[in-house]
Design a protein around this motif. Structure first.
Motif, PDB file in Angstrom:
ATOM      1  N   GLY A 156       8.943   7.479  -6.824  1.00  0.00           N
ATOM      2  CA  GLY A 156       7.838   6.699  -7.358  1.00  0.00           C
ATOM      3  C   GLY A 156       6.949   5.995  -6.353  1.00  0.00           C
ATOM      4  O   GLY A 156       6.215   5.070  -6.726  1.00  0.00           O
ATOM      5  N   TYR A 157       6.966   6.417  -5.076  1.00  0.00           N
ATOM      6  CA  TYR A 157       6.180   5.718  -4.061  1.00  0.00           C
ATOM      7  C   TYR A 157       4.795   6.320  -3.851  1.00  0.00           C
ATOM      8  O   TYR A 157       4.025   5.810  -3.056  1.00  0.00           O
ATOM      9  CB  TYR A 157       6.946   5.692  -2.727  1.00  0.00           C
ATOM     10  N   ARG A 158       4.488   7.415  -4.505  1.00  0.00           N
ATOM     11  CA  ARG A 158       3.166   8.058  -4.464  1.00  0.00           C
ATOM     12  C   ARG A 158       2.646   8.223  -3.030  1.00  0.00           C
ATOM     13  O   ARG A 158       1.576   7.726  -2.668  1.00  0.00           O
ATOM     14  CB  ARG A 158       2.155   7.271  -5.301  1.00  0.00           C
ATOM     15  N   PRO A 159       3.389   8.909  -2.174  1.00  0.00           N
ATOM     16  CA  PRO A 159       2.976   9.049  -0.776  1.00  0.00           C
ATOM     17  C   PRO A 159       1.706   9.894  -0.630  1.00  0.00           C
ATOM     18  O   PRO A 159       1.403  10.739  -1.468  1.00  0.00           O
ATOM     19  CB  PRO A 159       4.168   9.768  -0.141  1.00  0.00           C
ATOM     20  N   ILE A 160       0.974   9.632   0.448  1.00  0.00           N
ATOM     21  CA  ILE A 160      -0.188  10.431   0.805  1.00  0.00           C
ATOM     22  C   ILE A 160       0.155  11.210   2.070  1.00  0.00           C
ATOM     23  O   ILE A 160       0.424  10.613   3.125  1.00  0.00           O
ATOM     24  CB  ILE A 160      -1.426   9.545   1.076  1.00  0.00           C
ATOM     25  N   ILE A 161       0.192  12.537   1.982  1.00  0.00           N
ATOM     26  CA  ILE A 161       0.431  13.380   3.156  1.00  0.00           C
ATOM     27  C   ILE A 161      -0.917  13.803   3.725  1.00  0.00           C
ATOM     28  O   ILE A 161      -1.746  14.381   3.020  1.00  0.00           O
ATOM     29  CB  ILE A 161       1.275  14.615   2.800  1.00  0.00           C
ATOM     30  N   LYS A 183       4.306  26.599  -0.295  1.00  0.00           N
ATOM     31  CA  LYS A 183       3.403  26.254  -1.394  1.00  0.00           C
ATOM     32  C   LYS A 183       4.168  25.620  -2.556  1.00  0.00           C
ATOM     33  O   LYS A 183       3.665  24.690  -3.209  1.00  0.00           O
ATOM     34  CB  LYS A 183       2.645  27.499  -1.857  1.00  0.00           C
ATOM     35  N   SER A 184       5.381  26.100  -2.816  1.00  0.00           N
ATOM     36  CA  SER A 184       6.190  25.512  -3.886  1.00  0.00           C
ATOM     37  C   SER A 184       6.649  24.110  -3.529  1.00  0.00           C
ATOM     38  O   SER A 184       6.728  23.224  -4.399  1.00  0.00           O
ATOM     39  CB  SER A 184       7.395  26.405  -4.183  1.00  0.00           C
ATOM     40  N   LEU A 185       6.957  23.865  -2.254  1.00  0.00           N
ATOM     41  CA  LEU A 185       7.318  22.513  -1.829  1.00  0.00           C
ATOM     42  C   LEU A 185       6.123  21.574  -2.003  1.00  0.00           C
ATOM     43  O   LEU A 185       6.286  20.409  -2.400  1.00  0.00           O
ATOM     44  CB  LEU A 185       7.778  22.522  -0.365  1.00  0.00           C
ATOM     45  N   ARG A 186       4.936  22.071  -1.709  1.00  0.00           N
ATOM     46  CA  ARG A 186       3.725  21.289  -1.945  1.00  0.00           C
ATOM     47  C   ARG A 186       3.631  20.881  -3.419  1.00  0.00           C
ATOM     48  O   ARG A 186       3.349  19.718  -3.743  1.00  0.00           O
ATOM     49  CB  ARG A 186       2.497  22.088  -1.556  1.00  0.00           C
ATOM     50  N   ASP A 187       3.898  21.839  -4.305  1.00  0.00           N
ATOM     51  CA  ASP A 187       3.838  21.546  -5.737  1.00  0.00           C
ATOM     52  C   ASP A 187       4.853  20.480  -6.140  1.00  0.00           C
ATOM     53  O   ASP A 187       4.590  19.664  -7.028  1.00  0.00           O
ATOM     54  CB  ASP A 187       4.072  22.826  -6.543  1.00  0.00           C
ATOM     55  N   MET A 188       6.017  20.486  -5.493  1.00  0.00           N
ATOM     56  CA  MET A 188       7.020  19.462  -5.794  1.00  0.00           C
ATOM     57  C   MET A 188       6.479  18.069  -5.478  1.00  0.00           C
ATOM     58  O   MET A 188       6.696  17.108  -6.235  1.00  0.00           O
ATOM     59  CB  MET A 188       8.294  19.718  -4.988  1.00  0.00           C
ATOM     60  N   VAL A 189       5.800  17.949  -4.343  1.00  0.00           N
ATOM     61  CA  VAL A 189       5.205  16.664  -3.973  1.00  0.00           C
ATOM     62  C   VAL A 189       4.166  16.249  -5.011  1.00  0.00           C
ATOM     63  O   VAL A 189       4.174  15.119  -5.517  1.00  0.00           O
ATOM     64  CB  VAL A 189       4.551  16.743  -2.575  1.00  0.00           C
ATOM     65  N   LEU A 190       3.276  17.171  -5.349  1.00  0.00           N
ATOM     66  CA  LEU A 190       2.177  16.856  -6.275  1.00  0.00           C
ATOM     67  C   LEU A 190       2.691  16.542  -7.677  1.00  0.00           C
ATOM     68  O   LEU A 190       2.241  15.587  -8.318  1.00  0.00           O
ATOM     69  CB  LEU A 190       1.187  18.023  -6.324  1.00  0.00           C
ATOM     70  N   ASN A 191       3.633  17.339  -8.152  1.00  0.00           N
ATOM     71  CA  ASN A 191       4.144  17.141  -9.510  1.00  0.00           C
ATOM     72  C   ASN A 191       4.917  15.843  -9.666  1.00  0.00           C
ATOM     73  O   ASN A 191       5.033  15.310 -10.783  1.00  0.00           O
ATOM     74  CB  ASN A 191       5.025  18.325  -9.914  1.00  0.00           C
ATOM     75  N   ALA A 192       5.446  15.329  -8.555  1.00  0.00           N
ATOM     76  CA  ALA A 192       6.194  14.070  -8.617  1.00  0.00           C
ATOM     77  C   ALA A 192       5.302  12.852  -8.386  1.00  0.00           C
ATOM     78  O   ALA A 192       5.786  11.720  -8.390  1.00  0.00           O
ATOM     79  CB  ALA A 192       7.330  14.085  -7.587  1.00  0.00           C
ATOM     80  N   GLY A 193       3.998  13.076  -8.175  1.00  0.00           N
ATOM     81  CA  GLY A 193       3.082  11.950  -8.035  1.00  0.00           C
ATOM     82  C   GLY A 193       2.556  11.705  -6.646  1.00  0.00           C
ATOM     83  O   GLY A 193       1.813  10.745  -6.409  1.00  0.00           O
ATOM     84  N   HIS A 212       0.830  -1.200   0.000  1.00  0.00           N
ATOM     85  CA  HIS A 212       0.000   0.000   0.000  1.00  0.00           C
ATOM     86  C   HIS A 212       0.870   1.258   0.000  1.00  0.00           C
ATOM     87  O   HIS A 212       2.018   1.234   0.456  1.00  0.00           O
ATOM     88  CB  HIS A 212      -0.912   0.017   1.227  1.00  0.00           C
ATOM     89  N   ARG A 213       0.307   2.342  -0.477  1.00  0.00           N
ATOM     90  CA  ARG A 213       1.038   3.607  -0.517  1.00  0.00           C
ATOM     91  C   ARG A 213       1.424   4.054   0.901  1.00  0.00           C
ATOM     92  O   ARG A 213       0.634   3.914   1.844  1.00  0.00           O
ATOM     93  CB  ARG A 213       0.184   4.688  -1.177  1.00  0.00           C
ATOM     94  N   PRO A 214       2.628   4.593   1.080  1.00  0.00           N
ATOM     95  CA  PRO A 214       3.020   5.082   2.407  1.00  0.00           C
ATOM     96  C   PRO A 214       2.235   6.344   2.757  1.00  0.00           C
ATOM     97  O   PRO A 214       1.910   7.149   1.891  1.00  0.00           O
ATOM     98  CB  PRO A 214       4.511   5.372   2.244  1.00  0.00           C
ATOM     99  N   VAL A 215       1.930   6.479   4.034  1.00  0.00           N
ATOM    100  CA  VAL A 215       1.203   7.647   4.548  1.00  0.00           C
ATOM    101  C   VAL A 215       2.148   8.481   5.401  1.00  0.00           C
ATOM    102  O   VAL A 215       2.905   7.944   6.220  1.00  0.00           O
ATOM    103  CB  VAL A 215      -0.028   7.207   5.365  1.00  0.00           C
TER     104      VAL A 215
END
Length: 546
Positions: free
Chosen positions: A118-123, A210-220, A96-99
């Protein structure tokens, strides 16, 4: 490339002075210098009449090997560049995806790395995104209406987002350079990579977050705001999922996962209670409690810079003071999170308790300087013994926060006292005549701080203020303001973990960052987040998420 250390230049030097100094140090011609970059710049203010900058630079030039062989040249050595993060992905299955619980520095950095690999984490963040969070904080400061889930402690970016944005740290770790790289890519000033005591300031830091947030989202990766983890599901003391309350939807959902990076902050007291009920291994640790002290920034500048106090090349002056315990003082007193040209802010996260903190904008150009002035508290001071609850320190701090709330008037006004009155042992009844205007909002109540701090803390603070006044002229200025109380300097406990970062008795739980007791500030928390994510990547495969 060559590294040159200890280049000294006077205050006010022109833009060409550093290049000329490099040429002089290397004993080469200007044409041989191909490029140079500042690695570190610090201010030497030990002699007030001889203030100067000290530089460390990296230089690319011709004949570097010949230069290194010249034994007469000092402070010169080969330069090793920081290598990019490159990890070998593990082979253990991750179903399962890491949380990640929390979107402070530790959670965001862990999320970025896991997403990039590539682990598609959920924050999952209990608070709001930084823009809506800022509105809630402003409303609290203006009206005294507190949102317990969206405040200085909780929300995107963590508590540090509404601080000075200080990036100093005592740890030594190559990951620090990687954190700086991410911050600069996200919009932080490039100077943070080389000035000795870097800071970002709350105004810039909010956009960086906000830019760090975008890094997370843009990487999956994925970030869910207003999603509070209310329970961790365990089977045989192994993580199998998390129960999440989505306050924006008024519903509780369940997420299957076997890997939870617990990147909560030091104020997630309800989460600490939940973990304790789950028998997650933890112990209380030393705390600190005290006040915020405010001086005129000009006075601090004069004390630290002497005749250069208003020089355009020097920013607002800082200080760091420690009074270690000895025969005459039975505990350590120290300044903490000093905010030049800043304000004292209301930092409560619970109804019925007053908490203070400090905040500065990037320019650090407001009238007052403020700093926490705190006294060390050991577990024995709040009655901890083996076998007792590890949450005793948390309850001890809450007790004094509630007392400050009562003394302040039960409206989130903070109790405040003149240093003059504090040292003389008498209550302050009027602050209007003080030359220092308190900056705390919603407001302050003239008070006697003896009513909301332990007696031994009061005694230690008095002794330290007098001592600091001898070491830093003006620190014991009678009109300086003491605003109570400061209680959130660090986590009240440490959640035990293995070398891998995993809890020692709860498989799949990775206590991380400041709330878990492994960091103290933005940089150390971010580094810890990277460290835990790297450990997870090197152990587990990402094939399930491709």
């Amino acid at each position: 490339m060559l590294k040159i250390s200890n280049i000294k230049l006077p205050i006010g030097h022109d833009s060409h002075a550093l290049l000329h100094a490099i040429i002089k140090e290397l004993k080469v011609n200007k044409e041989q210098i191909q490029q140079y970059q500042i690695l570190k710049r610090s201010l030497d203010a030990r002699k007030k009449d001889q203030l100067h900058f000290v530089y460390q630079v990296v230089v690319t030039c011709q004949d570097e090997r010949k230069i290194l062989q010249n034994k007469r040249l000092k402070n010169i050595e080969p330069y090793q560049e920081t290598t990019p993060i490159s990890l070998n992905i593990g082979d253990k299955p991750m179903q399962h995806r890491p949380v990640i619980v929390g979107s402070g520095p530790a959670g965001l950095m862990a999320g970025i790395i896991l997403a990039e690999y590539g682990y598609r984490p959920i924050i999952l963040e209990r608070g709001k995104d930084v823009d809506r969070r800022a509105k809630d904080i402003d409303e609290f400061w203006q009206t005294g209406k507190l949102n317990p889930e969206s405040n200085i402690q909780f929300g995107e970016g963590g508590a540090g987002t509404f601080s000075d944005g200080k990036l100093t740290t005592r740890i030594r770790d190559t990951r620090i350079d990687h954190v700086y790289d991410y911050l600069i890519k996200a919009g932080a000033p490039e100077e943070i990579s080389y000035i000795n005591k870097p800071h970002i300031g709350t105004d810039i830091l909010r956009n960086v977050v906000k830019s760090l947030r975008d890094m997370v989202l843009n990487a999956g990766g994925e970030i869910r705001f207003e999603h509070k983890v209310v329970d961790i599901e365990l089977e045989n003391q192994k993580v199998v999922g998390v129960h999440v309350h989505a306050s924006d939807k008024h519903e509780t959902t369940y997420i299957e996962t076997n890997h939870v990076i617990l990147a909560i902050g030091h104020s997630a007291r309800d989460t600490f209670h939940m973990l304790n009920e789950k028998n997650v291994a933890m112990d209380p640790k030393s705390l600190a409690i005290g006040v915020r002290i405010e001086h005129p920034q000009t006075m601090v500048n004069q004390s630290q810079y002497g005749e250069y106090y208003d020089h355009k090349d020097l920013g607002a002056a800082e200080y760091q003071l420690v009074r270690k315990k000895d025969e005459s003082l039975d505990r350590t007193v120290y300044s903490f999170c000093m905010c030049p040209g800043g304000i004292v802010v209301a930092a409560a996260s619970e109804d019925g308790g007053v908490v203070t903190n400090g905040m500065s904008y990037h320019a650090r150009d407001l009238q007052n300087a403020n700093s926490a002035l705190v006294v060390n508290i050991d577990p024995e001071d709040y009655g901890f013994q083996p076998g007792k609850s590890p949450l005793l320190g948390l309850e001890y701090l809450r007790k004094w926060e509630r007392q400050a709330y009562e003394v302040g008037g039960r409206n989130f006004f903070a109790p405040a006292q003149l240093v003059r009155d504090f040292l003389e042992g008498q209550p302050t009844t009027d602050l209007s005549q003080s030359s220092v205007i308190p900056s705390y909002k919603p407001g302050v109540t003239p008070a006697d701080l003896r009513e909301c701090l332990p007696e031994f803390v009061i005694d230690a603070l008095k002794q330290a203020i007098r001592d600091f006044g001898k070491r830093m002229p003006g620190f014991d200025f009678g009109d300086a303001i003491l605003t109570g109380i400061e209680t959130r300097t660090s986590s009240p406990l440490r959640i035990h973990r293995k070398e891998s970062g995993e809890s020692i008795n709860t498989a799949g739980l990775y206590p991380t960052g400041e709330g878990a007791g492994y960091a103290g500030g933005i940089i150390s928390a971010a580094v810890d987040g990277l460290k835990i994510a790297e450990s997870m990547i090197q152990s587990y495969s990402n094939q399930s998420f491709q």
